[in-house]
Write an enzyme that holds these catalytic residues in place. Structure first.
Site, PDB file in Angstrom:
ATOM      1  CD  GLU A 160      -2.215   1.034   3.157  1.00 42.85           C
ATOM      2  OE1 GLU A 160      -2.170   0.154   3.845  1.00 42.85           O
ATOM      3  OE2 GLU A 160      -2.418   2.147   3.587  1.00 42.85           O
TER       4      GLU A 160
ATOM      5  CG  ASP B 241       0.142   1.184   6.690  1.00 46.03           C
ATOM      6  OD1 ASP B 241       1.203   0.514   6.412  1.00 46.03           O
ATOM      7  OD2 ASP B 241      -0.161   2.375   6.532  1.00 46.03           O
TER       8      ASP B 241
ATOM      9  CG  ASP C 215      -4.034   1.836   9.483  1.00 46.81           C
ATOM     10  OD1 ASP C 215      -4.204   1.084   8.251  1.00 46.81           O
ATOM     11  OD2 ASP C 215      -3.413   3.078   9.381  1.00 46.81           O
TER      12      ASP C 215
ATOM     13  CG  ASP D  78      -7.412   4.417   5.685  1.00 48.26           C
ATOM     14  OD1 ASP D  78      -8.421   3.943   6.000  1.00 48.26           O
ATOM     15  OD2 ASP D  78      -6.952   5.345   5.924  1.00 48.26           O
TER      16      ASP D  78
END
Ligand code: 0RA
Length: 640
Positions: A427, A501, A503, A505
């Protein structure tokens, strides 16, 4: 029963004997389908009476003993003497094969096809039948057993009772050897359908077999309009009002209800002829499809939405997102095909075409906004189909020639052996940079994706092929055309690793990618080529030592190992981009020390539902799913 049989009456007996000998000829099967047809046959007679304008309510009861009663408030079956048979009209209908249709006041009989064989067939195949007719201030009753009248028709005064007919029958276990148990939901479905098809008729359905009474009332003043509105209940409408057309020509009645929806890409058209669902289509549907295509094209040209030089919209473009019900009532229906569910009457095609054509033209003439939104939707469908075709050709040509250039941002590995090669899908460009520096370039390739990739669930094929991120994925991996057979030999890496990541997102991008793989070429997931990288969440430093923790649980465990008075620092690792290349290698990419999760789709159907729930339009079920399952979507830990 004993005295003077006339020739006619012998014929009568032979008639019903024939039904008992070959029940399949009359009701198709003696299994559950045939059994339930007995009910439909009796109900159809009451529906005909309603269509003739004399009956408003039909009541169907499954009685405690397993028999079924059908009661209506029509005129009542005539009870006077029939000149030919010498029997009452009622007994004639009950005992002569096909007497029902030819009999009584030139009435319009719509029942046909699968049923419409006449109530005498029900009589022939029942252990017993009891008929009650309220007519001319009297109650007329008669009982039959296996087709034979048990005594005369008895009349007794019953002045206050409204007119009507009640038929109660118990199917014969000698015929229905698989049992005579009626299924509530099967009957309920058909009765509800009949209520939609015959606007305003109230149908009450009760089941007295259990302690607790089941009762439902179906009555739709709006008829098939309400049917369409029910079918569209969860969709976004393209125009506010259901388009409704009805008319009659040469004794054929046509009714059509149309609704286009924004968020639908298929069509959903139900056809009926004489209240029978025509699963295999037929001339009424052919007429409807033809007139829709012609009318929308004509209106589009008139409104200058299609230029003279441009080609017409195709039928499937016009029908994209359409929900429709067409119901025709034909005096002499011909049903064709293996299952007799295809309407064959050729005259119906033209009747539907001209009736719907005139009405739809006029409707759209007065509602230019509705016309324009339907045309726009069809044009979009047309363009999407064109683009998809071109894109497919492009992909096909490329894969045939194998000349497709690898995407510029792919940092490929030097190995050409897919079985030892892996690709990290990363990403963002900054994480991509770290990964490129940290990797072992001999067997590890890096493909950075910018931002969120397209949600493939909500997108048609043409957009999928145009999207640069997706194109990069397809060519880098060596995937074929969506939906076509998966070719392992073309796959350039046998480990496709999603690295995002840790998280929200990152989780979203991961789900988008999984959906893409699942929808595009599900074998990739099925055959275990897809993995998820597990970057650490925390770095704990204590003196000269440091540790990476990959979950909150690991962090707690690590901290609990320290003496109570220990000094340490905890660093929250916010994203891949924050890590030094060496750190990324050590924690997430080095096969010696990393953890990968292999994506396993154990149950394809369940996975499909999960992806639909996660990626589809409906927000509420998505929230519910995430709350109950957290982020553990079909991922099983696998250390390698
Ligand atoms: C033909 C003529 C008339 C009534 C019916 C048929 C009729 C049949 C059934 C079967 C179930 N329910 C029914 N209700 C009516 C009446 C003709 C007249 O009264 O003039």
């Amino acid at each position: 029963m004993t005295s003077n049989y006339g020739a006619d009456q012998i014929q009568v007996l032979e008639g019903l004997e024939a039904v008992r000998k070959r029940p399949g000829m009359y009701i198709g099967t003696t299994g559950p389908r045939g059994l339930h047809h007995l009910v439909y046959e009796v109900v159809d007679n009451s529906i005909d009476e309603a269509l003739a304008g004399h009956c408003t309510h039909i009541e169907i009861d499954i009685n405690a003993d397993g028999s079924v009663s059908v009661l209506d408030n029509g005129r009542g079956i005539p009870t006077d003497k029939h000149p030919k048979t010498g029997k009452s009209a009622l007994e004639t209908v009950m005992t002569i094969l096909h007497a029902g249709g030819k009999f009584g006041g030139g009435g319009y009989k719509v029942s046909g096809g699968l049923h419409g064989v006449g109530i005498s067939v029900v009589n022939a195949l029942s252990q017993w039948v009891e008929v009650k007719v309220w007519r001319e201030g009297k109650l007329h009753t008669q009982r039959y057993e296996r087709g034979f009248a048990q005594g005369e028709l008895i009349a007794s005064p019953e002045l206050e009772h409204p007119t009507g007919t009640s038929v109660t029958f118990l199917p014969d276990t000698q015929i229905f050897t698989g049992g005579i148990e009626f299924e509530y939901s099967l009957l309920a479905g058909r009765l509800r359908e009949l209520a939609y098809l015959n606007a305003g008729v109230a149908i009450t359905f009760s089941d007295y077999r259990q302690e607790e009474l089941h009762r439902e009332i179906y009555c739709y003043e709006g008829g098939i309009k309400e049917y369409v509105s029910y079918m569209c209940r969860e969709k976004e409408l393209l125009h506010p009002e259901i388009i409704y057309v009805s008319g009659e020509r040469n004794g054929t009645y046509v009714e059509v209800a149309l609704q286009w929806c924004i968020d639908a890409y298929n069509d959903n058209i139900l056809g009926f002829a004489n209240n029978i669902r025509t699963i295999d289509g037929g001339t009424h549907l052919e007429g409807l499809k033809a007139v829709l295509t012609r009318t929308i094209n004509a209106v589009a040209r008139k409104r200058n939405k299609i230029k003279e030089s441009e080609s017409n919209l195709a039928g499937e473009n016009v029908r994209e997102g359409l929900t429709a019900v067409i119901s025709v009532k034909v005096p002499d229906p011909e049903f064709e095909g293996q299952t007799k569910t295809k309407l064959g009457n050729t005259e119906v095609r033209g009747i539907v075409d001209s009736l719907v054509g005139e009405a739809l033209n006029e409707y759209l003439e007065f509602r230019p906004q509705v016309a324009d939104s339907i045309i726009e939707k069809a044009l979009q469908a047309f363009r999407a189909a064109e683009a998809a075709r071109r894109a497919r050709e492009l992909v096909r040509r490329k894969s045939v020639l194998e000349s497709s250039p690898l995407p510029g941002k792919l940092a490929d590995c030097s190995s050409r052996d897919p079985s030892e090669s892996e690709i990290y899908i990363v990403e963002g460009d900054s994480a991509g940079g770290s990964a490129k520096q940290g990797r072992d370039r001999r067997f590890q390739a890096i493909l950075p994706l910018r931002g969120k990739i397209l949600n493939i669930e909500k997108t048609d094929d043409s957009k999928i092929y145009k999207n640069t991120e997706i194109q990069a994925l397809i060519t880098a991996l060596g995937l074929g055309i969506r939906g076509e057979e998966f070719d392992v030999s073309a796959l350039r890496y046998h480990r496709v690793i999603i690295m995002t990541d840790a998280d929200v997102d990152g989780a979203h991008i991961r789900t988008l990618l999984l959906t893409f793989f699942y929808r595009y070429q599900r074998e990739l997931a099925d055959q275990g080529y897809i993995y998820i990288a597990c970057p650490p969440l925390y770095k704990v430093e204590r003196g000269r030592n440091y540790y990476y923790c990959y979950s909150d649980r690991e962090l707690r465990e690590k901290l609990s190992e320290f003496p109570a008075n220990a000094n340490y620092t905890i660093q929250l690792i916010k994203g891949l981009g924050e890590m030094m290349p060496e750190q990324l290698w050590q924690t997430t990419m080095n096969p010696e020390t990393r953890t990968l999760k292999r994506v396993e789709i154990e149950d394809a159907a369940e996975a499909d539902r999960v992806f639909t729930v996660l990626m589809g339009d409906r927000v509420a079920p998505r929230r519910e799913f995430i709350e109950t399952h957290g982020t553990k979507v079909n991922l099983t830990d696998l250390d390698i």
